[in-house]
Design a protein around this motif. Sequence first.
Motif, PDB file in Angstrom:
ATOM      1  N   SER A 277      51.800  32.090 -31.866  1.00  0.00           N
ATOM      2  CA  SER A 277      51.002  31.005 -32.433  1.00  0.00           C
ATOM      3  C   SER A 277      51.097  31.060 -33.941  1.00  0.00           C
ATOM      4  O   SER A 277      51.188  32.134 -34.531  1.00  0.00           O
ATOM      5  CB  SER A 277      49.538  31.128 -31.997  1.00  0.00           C
ATOM      6  N   LYS A 310      62.969  33.345 -29.652  1.00  0.00           N
ATOM      7  CA  LYS A 310      61.629  33.219 -29.078  1.00  0.00           C
ATOM      8  C   LYS A 310      60.542  33.429 -30.132  1.00  0.00           C
ATOM      9  O   LYS A 310      59.406  33.802 -29.798  1.00  0.00           O
ATOM     10  CB  LYS A 310      61.425  34.190 -27.902  1.00  0.00           C
ATOM     11  N   ILE A 326      56.153  20.054 -32.869  1.00  0.00           N
ATOM     12  CA  ILE A 326      56.039  21.470 -32.495  1.00  0.00           C
ATOM     13  C   ILE A 326      54.760  22.110 -33.014  1.00  0.00           C
ATOM     14  O   ILE A 326      54.423  23.224 -32.619  1.00  0.00           O
ATOM     15  CB  ILE A 326      57.263  22.271 -32.993  1.00  0.00           C
ATOM     16  N   ASP A 353      53.695  25.021 -30.655  1.00  0.00           N
ATOM     17  CA  ASP A 353      53.793  24.717 -29.233  1.00  0.00           C
ATOM     18  C   ASP A 353      55.132  24.025 -28.986  1.00  0.00           C
ATOM     19  O   ASP A 353      55.377  22.938 -29.488  1.00  0.00           O
ATOM     20  CB  ASP A 353      52.642  23.808 -28.813  1.00  0.00           C
ATOM     21  N   SER A 354      55.996  24.670 -28.224  1.00  0.00           N
ATOM     22  CA  SER A 354      57.341  24.138 -27.987  1.00  0.00           C
ATOM     23  C   SER A 354      57.435  23.329 -26.697  1.00  0.00           C
ATOM     24  O   SER A 354      58.543  22.985 -26.268  1.00  0.00           O
ATOM     25  CB  SER A 354      58.359  25.285 -27.944  1.00  0.00           C
ATOM     26  N   SER A 355      56.307  23.008 -26.085  1.00  0.00           N
ATOM     27  CA  SER A 355      56.350  22.313 -24.797  1.00  0.00           C
ATOM     28  C   SER A 355      56.939  20.908 -24.914  1.00  0.00           C
ATOM     29  O   SER A 355      57.407  20.349 -23.918  1.00  0.00           O
ATOM     30  CB  SER A 355      54.947  22.243 -24.193  1.00  0.00           C
ATOM     31  N   ALA A 356      56.923  20.327 -26.117  1.00  0.00           N
ATOM     32  CA  ALA A 356      57.475  18.987 -26.302  1.00  0.00           C
ATOM     33  C   ALA A 356      58.994  18.992 -26.453  1.00  0.00           C
ATOM     34  O   ALA A 356      59.616  17.924 -26.442  1.00  0.00           O
ATOM     35  CB  ALA A 356      56.838  18.327 -27.529  1.00  0.00           C
ATOM     36  N   ALA A 359      63.668  20.273 -21.920  1.00  0.00           N
ATOM     37  CA  ALA A 359      64.174  21.425 -21.176  1.00  0.00           C
ATOM     38  C   ALA A 359      65.696  21.400 -21.134  1.00  0.00           C
ATOM     39  O   ALA A 359      66.337  20.387 -21.426  1.00  0.00           O
ATOM     40  CB  ALA A 359      63.606  21.434 -19.761  1.00  0.00           C
ATOM     41  N   SER A 365      65.438  25.063 -17.348  1.00  0.00           N
ATOM     42  CA  SER A 365      64.554  26.050 -17.954  1.00  0.00           C
ATOM     43  C   SER A 365      64.058  25.565 -19.313  1.00  0.00           C
ATOM     44  O   SER A 365      64.703  24.736 -19.959  1.00  0.00           O
ATOM     45  CB  SER A 365      65.298  27.385 -18.123  1.00  0.00           C
ATOM     46  N   PRO A 366      62.922  26.078 -19.759  1.00  0.00           N
ATOM     47  CA  PRO A 366      62.433  25.694 -21.089  1.00  0.00           C
ATOM     48  C   PRO A 366      63.407  26.152 -22.172  1.00  0.00           C
ATOM     49  O   PRO A 366      64.121  27.149 -22.011  1.00  0.00           O
ATOM     50  CB  PRO A 366      61.091  26.430 -21.202  1.00  0.00           C
ATOM     51  N   VAL A 368      63.736  27.596 -26.040  1.00  0.00           N
ATOM     52  CA  VAL A 368      62.931  28.372 -26.972  1.00  0.00           C
ATOM     53  C   VAL A 368      63.583  28.319 -28.351  1.00  0.00           C
ATOM     54  O   VAL A 368      64.797  28.113 -28.482  1.00  0.00           O
ATOM     55  CB  VAL A 368      62.795  29.835 -26.510  1.00  0.00           C
ATOM     56  N   GLU A 427      66.250  29.158 -22.505  1.00  0.00           N
ATOM     57  CA  GLU A 427      65.588  30.453 -22.406  1.00  0.00           C
ATOM     58  C   GLU A 427      66.367  31.422 -21.515  1.00  0.00           C
ATOM     59  O   GLU A 427      66.429  32.618 -21.781  1.00  0.00           O
ATOM     60  CB  GLU A 427      64.172  30.259 -21.866  1.00  0.00           C
TER      61      GLU A 427
END
Length: 454
Positions: A277, A310, A326, A353-356, A359, A365-366, A368, A427
């Motif tokens: 974070s 990562k 992000i 936050d890398s969720s946006a 993939a 996979s996500p 990173v 990832e």
Amino acid sequence: MAPPRDDDGWSDSDEDELGEVETSVLLGVPDGPIDAESDVNDVAVSRIGGHPAFLASSEPPISSSQCKVCSNPMELLVQMWCPFENSPMDRALYMWGCSRAGCQGKESTVRVWRGLRFNERYAAQLEKKRERQRQREQERTEALAEEERKKAAAKVNPFSVGSTAASNPFGLGAQVFGDISPSPASKSPAFGGPKGEDEDEDEDEDGSDSEGSLITAMAGTTISESVWKNAPSYPALYLSTLSEYIPAKPKTALPPGVQILDPTDDGKDGKDTPSVSEPYENSLEIDEVFDKFSKRVEIESEQCVRYELKGTPLPFSSEDAAFKKIFPDPEQRTVTVTKAAFTVAQPQKRVYDSSAIPACPSCGSPRVFECQLMPNLINVLSSSNAGLEKNLTDEERRKVVERALKKGDQDARGSMEWGTCFVFSCEKDCCLDENKKDARVSWREEYVLMQWDA
């Protein structure tokens, strides 16, 4: 890193004794021109500029380097040799960028590809290491079980019928209580110890030598007869890596319980662990993000690449959509104010936050964060390119100047204008073919998020 100090006081001399703190970031810096042809063709030699050296025997299509705005081939910015730890795959990243004036400020003008190749010899070494690790774990488990058995046996009542706690001084024990033999000594070798350590060192040394020979013998495909030879390029420079160190904070004379919060502090404590974070306060007065970026870059101004698999990106500015993608807006908390109590809502902070990030299209996979390109890379490439222009004839130089001064020339090559480019990779570092099956080689494009120098 300086050792911790036990004194609690502060003096003018304390600041000189404070050391630097190592972060988990590796910095890529230029390290002189590449003159050896063997290094040019060696995929394990990381570089700035030049032509790419590929892992697979068959080269990828030249379209991999095409700008998605103008469709022209781009120059190689950086090639990095960066295999994942304990992976049997040889791995390199290739980054191309467009310097045409008409393409600046537009997406997809920097493209990054990931090349993979299965390394049979290194895969065999990894399997041996894993087998040794499994054996050590099994021996450790057996030793612990034997220790527990001995502890349990020691707690048995010496006067019970089944006891073997003491030998019978009259020689009648075996006849009276039955012929019970003492348990044999544990057959598990002692883990650790000089002999085990020596064996491990020999095996590790053999592995290191073999790995080193593999790296120097990587099959870098020669591009002497390749279409890539005619692609535009900058002069090739070695890319070396340095560990990042940040100055330790000096001690200050403050009352007990008072703490100074530094907005440039990223929370890294020197351990090789990625940040999960990264807080940024919402502020309309100053761009704390750019302030932090500038202060971090000033520590090592030669950095062209920041690498932290990562880890957390170091954003250039908070004034664009890339930052908010992000570091999204925090959830607003509503505060109920009553007559009985009045509370002040603390300002909410942005957290990485890398969720946006999309993939991996190959395996799902996500992605990173892996690395980012820094502004000094533009300076280095521009300077190296200017060195070539010194060798131009007067007529060639005149044409270059005329083209640079000609207004509206969208194809004129100039300086790139981005502030930083974030690279997000799969990832799992997947190596799949078009049918989603395991493959021995792979060539996949990764995701680039750009912040522009407004």
